[in-house]
Design an enzyme around this catalytic site. Structure first.
Site, short mmCIF file in Angstrom:
data_model
loop_
_atom_site.label_atom_id
_atom_site.label_comp_id
_atom_site.label_asym_id
_atom_site.label_seq_id
_atom_site.Cartn_x
_atom_site.Cartn_y
_atom_site.Cartn_z
CG ASP A 151 -5.48 -11.19 7.39
OD1 ASP A 151 -6.18 -11.75 6.53
OD2 ASP A 151 -5.47 -9.95 7.55
CG HIS B 229 -1.82 -0.99 1.52
ND1 HIS B 229 -1.49 -2.15 2.16
CD2 HIS B 229 -3.15 -1.08 1.26
CE1 HIS B 229 -2.57 -2.92 2.27
NE2 HIS B 229 -3.59 -2.30 1.73
CG ASP C 20 -3.43 -9.73 2.96
OD1 ASP C 20 -2.86 -9.30 3.99
OD2 ASP C 20 -4.44 -9.19 2.47
CD GLU D 72 -7.81 -8.50 -1.06
OE1 GLU D 72 -6.82 -8.00 -1.64
OE2 GLU D 72 -7.83 -8.73 0.15
CG ASP E 237 1.60 -0.96 3.48
OD1 ASP E 237 0.80 -0.64 4.37
OD2 ASP E 237 1.37 -1.80 2.58
#
Ligand code: XUL
Ligand code: CO
Length: 442
Positions: free
Chosen positions: A308, A100, A338, A231, A103
């Site tokens: 996750d 991202h 992820d 997504e 990030d």
């Protein structure tokens, strides 16, 4: 500087190895079904969980030890993090990563400042990409963390928020192209609603489509040749996310004339939250020609949220790889982890155990899936189950050459259907176990 002085590049040592930092099943150069394992799997490390995760949860403070990170929002800290990220990815032998915008570089007090921060970090990433040959699978703009996105980004009730989100997408697409990114992704973080008493759903979805069209148009201007991904995820953070599952996403893309530039990035834990198996979501996207990439992780069936976790279940990875191979394998997509280490796994070395285990689980799944395809028994079973459609009345129905009165005439003459065959589910589940256990023994 090295952040992981005790870790050597992870090597393939085969199934008998008891070295926890070696691959048992992932042998990147080995050719399976005409392609190397590296090219089949296209592993990718995510920047967010792996380099920005802290272990904080709603009940407790950060736990993860990251000695290279001073915890500040400075550009220097962000630049140092890049070096560490590439050391980890290089030692893992991961060919790709995903990011991202927020990030890799700190948010700014203004859009211009945020963009300047990106401009200061991107050259360091470029340098490391050149040094290691690691490539960008996809970039995406974080349109959900900042408080301005509280009511959504493209689907906000406030047009200025849309304009900010669009500006962020533009800059993030510039960054993605500068880094040679193979795809650009949208995950609709806050694109959904909590309450229809305050929501104009039709208008919000029109706006979401508008942003995607703007991105496609801009991509053409700047020479972006990759695919766009969306997504699916049904809930969290909003009660009802618009991109709820593969079927809803494909319907949305079709309704707004976006199926050509877009494919789906399917995530295991999101499928679970939608009440589907990952295999279902992949099969649905695949049969529509819309399967692009996967976010590899897993949830916990006893927990109803997006945990996750790293995938270690070889039954799951077998199903995933079988379905991906069935629909032609990855083109621009890949297996993108992820996934995050749990907050109790707070030492830096846990990042290696997590990725090595996930890569090996997928490599094992690929081997089982290849054995299933080469042997053909499962495929034959399904083909045979539908054999009544290959000729006679079935073929006439499929090719549209028979109408309702003719069908009635056929059945009036016949009187009743012939004896049906068993679905043989337990038998087939046993066959699947045989493939898994034989692969493990090979
Ligand atoms: C959130 C999620 C995101 C997207 C990228 O559940 O999966 O990390 O993959 O924004
Ligand atoms: Co994801």
């Amino acid at each position: 500087m090295t952040a992981f002085p005790d870790v050597s590049p992870i090597a393939y040592e085969g199934p008998e190895s008891d070295n926890p930092l070696a691959f048992r099943w992932y042998n990147p150069e080995e050719v399976i079904l005409g392609k190397t394992m590296r090219d089949h799997l296209r592993f990718s490390v995510v920047y967010w969980h792996t380099f920005r995760g802290t272990g904080a949860d709603p009940f407790g403070a950060p736990t993860l030890q990251r000695p290279w990170d001073d915890g500040s929002d400075s550009v220097e800290n962000a630049q140092r993090r890049v070096r560490v990220a590439f050391e980890l990815m290089e030692k893992l032998g991961a060919p790709y990563f995903a990011l991202h915008d927020r990030d890799i570089a700190p948010e700014g007090a203004t859009l211009a400042e945020a963009n300047r921060h990106l401009d200061a970090v991107v050259p360091v990433i470029q340098e490391e990409m050149q040094r290691t040959g690691i490539k960008l699978l996809w970039g995406t703009a974080n349109l959900f963390s900042h408080p301005r996105y509280v009511h959504g980004a493209a689907t906000s009730c406030d047009a200025d928020v849309f304009a900010y989100a669009a500006s962020q997408v533009k800059k993030c697409m510039d960054v993605t192209v500068a880094l040679g990114g193979e795809n650009y992704l949208f995950w609709g973080g806050r694109e959904g609603y909590q309450n229809l008493w305050n929501t104009d759903m039709k208008r919000e979805l029109d706006h979401l489509a508008r942003l995607l069209h703007l991105a496609v148009d801009y991509g053409k201007q700047i020479g972006f040749t990759g695919k766009f991904f969306i997504e699916p995820k049904p809930k969290e953070p909003t009660k009802h996310q618009y991109d709820s599952d593969a079927a809803a996403c494909i319907n949305f893309l079709r309704a707004y004339d976006l199926t050509e530039p877009f494919r789906l990035n399917i995530e295991t834990n999101h499928a679970t939250l939608a009440g589907h198996e990952m295999m279902h979501e992949l099969e649905y996207a695949g049969m529509q020609g819309m399967l692009g990439s996967i976010d590899a992780n897993t949830g916990d069936l006893l927990l109803g949220w997006d945990t996750d976790q790293f995938p270690t279940n070889v039954y799951l990875t077998t199903q995933i790889m079988l379905t991906i191979l069935k629909w032609g394998g990855f083109r621009t997509g890949g297996v993108n982890f992820d996934a995050k280490v749990r907050r109790e796994s707070f030492e830096p070395i846990d990042l290696f155990y997590a990725h090595v285990g996930g890569m090996d689980a997928f490599a094992f799944g690929l081997r089982v899936a290849a054995a299933m395809i080469e042997d053909g028994k499962l495929g034959e079973f399904i083909k045979n189950r539908y054999r009544s459609w290959d000729s006679g009345i079935g073929a006439q129905i499929e090719n549209g050459s028979i109408d309702l009165p003719a069908l009635e005439q056929y059945m009036l003459e016949k009187g009743e259907v012939d004896a049906l065959a068993s679905g043989r589910q337990e038998y087939l589940e046993n066959v699947v176990n045989d493939y898994i256990l034989r692969t493990a023994r090979r």
